[in-house]
Design a protein around this motif. Structure first.
Motif, PDB file in Angstrom:
ATOM      1  N   LYS A   1       0.802  -1.223   0.000  1.00 31.51           N
ATOM      2  CA  LYS A   1       0.000   0.000   0.000  1.00 31.51           C
ATOM      3  C   LYS A   1       0.841   1.283   0.000  1.00 31.51           C
ATOM      4  CE  LYS A   1      -3.751  -2.289   2.425  1.00 31.51           C
ATOM      5  NZ  LYS A   1      -4.494  -2.351   3.694  1.00 31.51           N
ATOM      6  N   ALA A   2       0.398   2.254  -0.811  1.00 31.47           N
ATOM      7  CA  ALA A   2       1.059   3.562  -0.905  1.00 31.47           C
ATOM      8  C   ALA A   2       1.135   4.224   0.463  1.00 31.47           C
ATOM      9  CB  ALA A   2       0.312   4.472  -1.876  1.00 31.47           C
ATOM     10  N   GLY A   3       2.249   4.922   0.695  1.00 32.29           N
ATOM     11  CA  GLY A   3       2.431   5.659   1.932  1.00 32.29           C
ATOM     12  C   GLY A   3       2.877   4.804   3.105  1.00 32.29           C
ATOM     13  N   THR A   4       3.259   3.551   2.826  1.00 30.85           N
ATOM     14  CA  THR A   4       3.686   2.668   3.910  1.00 30.85           C
ATOM     15  C   THR A   4       5.144   2.276   3.746  1.00 30.85           C
ATOM     16  OG1 THR A   4       3.069   0.592   2.791  1.00 30.85           O
ATOM     17  CG2 THR A   4       1.357   1.695   4.100  1.00 30.85           C
TER      18      THR A   4
ATOM     19  N   GLN B   1       3.652  -2.937 -11.390  1.00 34.47           N
ATOM     20  CA  GLN B   1       2.907  -1.678 -11.290  1.00 34.47           C
ATOM     21  C   GLN B   1       3.324  -0.981  -9.998  1.00 34.47           C
ATOM     22  OE1 GLN B   1      -1.344  -2.141 -11.817  1.00 34.47           O
ATOM     23  NE2 GLN B   1      -1.782  -0.281 -10.666  1.00 34.47           N
ATOM     24  N   GLY B   2       3.366   0.353 -10.017  1.00 37.18           N
ATOM     25  CA  GLY B   2       3.632   1.128  -8.811  1.00 37.18           C
ATOM     26  C   GLY B   2       5.054   1.633  -8.725  1.00 37.18           C
ATOM     27  N   LYS B   3       5.362   2.257  -7.569  1.00 35.41           N
ATOM     28  CA  LYS B   3       6.685   2.851  -7.396  1.00 35.41           C
ATOM     29  C   LYS B   3       7.043   2.895  -5.921  1.00 35.41           C
ATOM     30  CE  LYS B   3       9.571   6.711  -8.663  1.00 35.41           C
ATOM     31  NZ  LYS B   3       9.711   7.991  -9.287  1.00 35.41           N
ATOM     32  N   GLY B   4       8.325   2.668  -5.654  1.00 37.70           N
ATOM     33  CA  GLY B   4       8.808   2.734  -4.281  1.00 37.70           C
ATOM     34  C   GLY B   4      10.306   2.540  -4.232  1.00 37.70           C
TER      35      GLY B   4
ATOM     36  N   LEU C   1      12.102   0.881  -7.074  1.00 40.09           N
ATOM     37  CA  LEU C   1      11.149  -0.152  -7.484  1.00 40.09           C
ATOM     38  C   LEU C   1      10.129   0.496  -8.402  1.00 40.09           C
ATOM     39  CD1 LEU C   1      10.538  -1.983  -4.087  1.00 40.09           C
ATOM     40  CD2 LEU C   1      12.102  -2.615  -5.942  1.00 40.09           C
ATOM     41  N   GLU C   2      10.021  -0.052  -9.604  1.00 40.94           N
ATOM     42  CA  GLU C   2       9.084   0.431 -10.608  1.00 40.94           C
ATOM     43  C   GLU C   2       8.821  -0.719 -11.562  1.00 40.94           C
ATOM     44  OE1 GLU C   2      11.139   3.727 -12.359  1.00 40.94           O
ATOM     45  OE2 GLU C   2      12.622   2.457 -13.325  1.00 40.94           O
ATOM     46  N   PRO C   3       7.813  -0.583 -12.432  1.00 38.33           N
ATOM     47  CA  PRO C   3       7.506  -1.672 -13.340  1.00 38.33           C
ATOM     48  C   PRO C   3       8.739  -2.138 -14.124  1.00 38.33           C
ATOM     49  CG  PRO C   3       5.757  -0.062 -13.399  1.00 38.33           C
ATOM     50  CD  PRO C   3       6.873   0.534 -12.573  1.00 38.33           C
TER      51      PRO C   3
ATOM     52  N   GLU D   1       3.656   4.722  -4.619  1.00 38.08           N
ATOM     53  CA  GLU D   1       2.398   4.381  -5.297  1.00 38.08           C
ATOM     54  C   GLU D   1       2.193   2.885  -5.092  1.00 38.08           C
ATOM     55  OE1 GLU D   1       3.045   5.272  -9.405  1.00 38.08           O
ATOM     56  OE2 GLU D   1       3.540   7.364  -9.023  1.00 38.08           O
ATOM     57  N   ASP D   2       0.953   2.443  -4.858  1.00 43.46           N
ATOM     58  CA  ASP D   2       0.712   1.009  -4.637  1.00 43.46           C
ATOM     59  C   ASP D   2       1.608   0.179  -5.543  1.00 43.46           C
ATOM     60  OD1 ASP D   2      -1.295   1.628  -2.841  1.00 43.46           O
ATOM     61  OD2 ASP D   2      -2.916   0.751  -4.038  1.00 43.46           O
TER      62      ASP D   2
END
Length: 129
Positions: free
Chosen positions: A43-46, A63-66, A79-81, A99-100
């Motif tokens: 989850k986003a923001g975690t 999918q998403g980003k972190g 971390l990205e697609p 992002e999720d």
């Protein structure tokens, strides 16, 4: 042959939610194929600390980003697609989610689906009879 749709797992015993993430377990130890396979959403923001002291995990982000942080070295990875990372040396790590993040994960030895992260983020090794 086993064929299933990940959405059919929603709300079943194969749909595990734990605070910052949801993991739908598509292949488990009881399938007796030597690995488990999960579709996981962080989850986003975690931010979550993990340490698979007893397992090897490969993760493919689609999918998403972190950010993935190696807690022993301090190294950070985007971390990205399209990114895959493998935790093959009992790597203590933190995943911070902008992002999720949707990812496909493989564990060896396979998980049973009954594991719960302990206070260090470790899964115990459980087996099926």
């Amino acid at each position: 042959m086993k064929v299933l749709n990940v959405n059919d797992l929603d709300g079943t015993e194969y749909d595990v939610t734990h605070g910052n993430w949801q993991s739908r377990r598509m292949v488990l130890a009881k399938d007796k194929v030597g690995f488990s396979f999960h579709i996981t959403i962080l989850k986003a923001g975690t931010s979550s600390d993990f340490w698979y002291a007893n397992h090897v995990e490969a993760v493919y982000v689609y999918q998403g980003k972190g950010t993935l942080t190696d807690r022993d070295t301090g190294e950070e990875y985007v971390l990205e697609p399209g990114v895959m990372y493998m935790l093959d040396d009992a790597d203590k790590h933190t995943v911070t989610v902008e992002e999720d993040i949707h990812c496909a994960c493989v564990f060896n030895p396979p998980v049973t689906g009954r594991e719960v992260h302990d206070e260090n983020g470790v899964y115990p090794v459980l087996t099926e009879d």
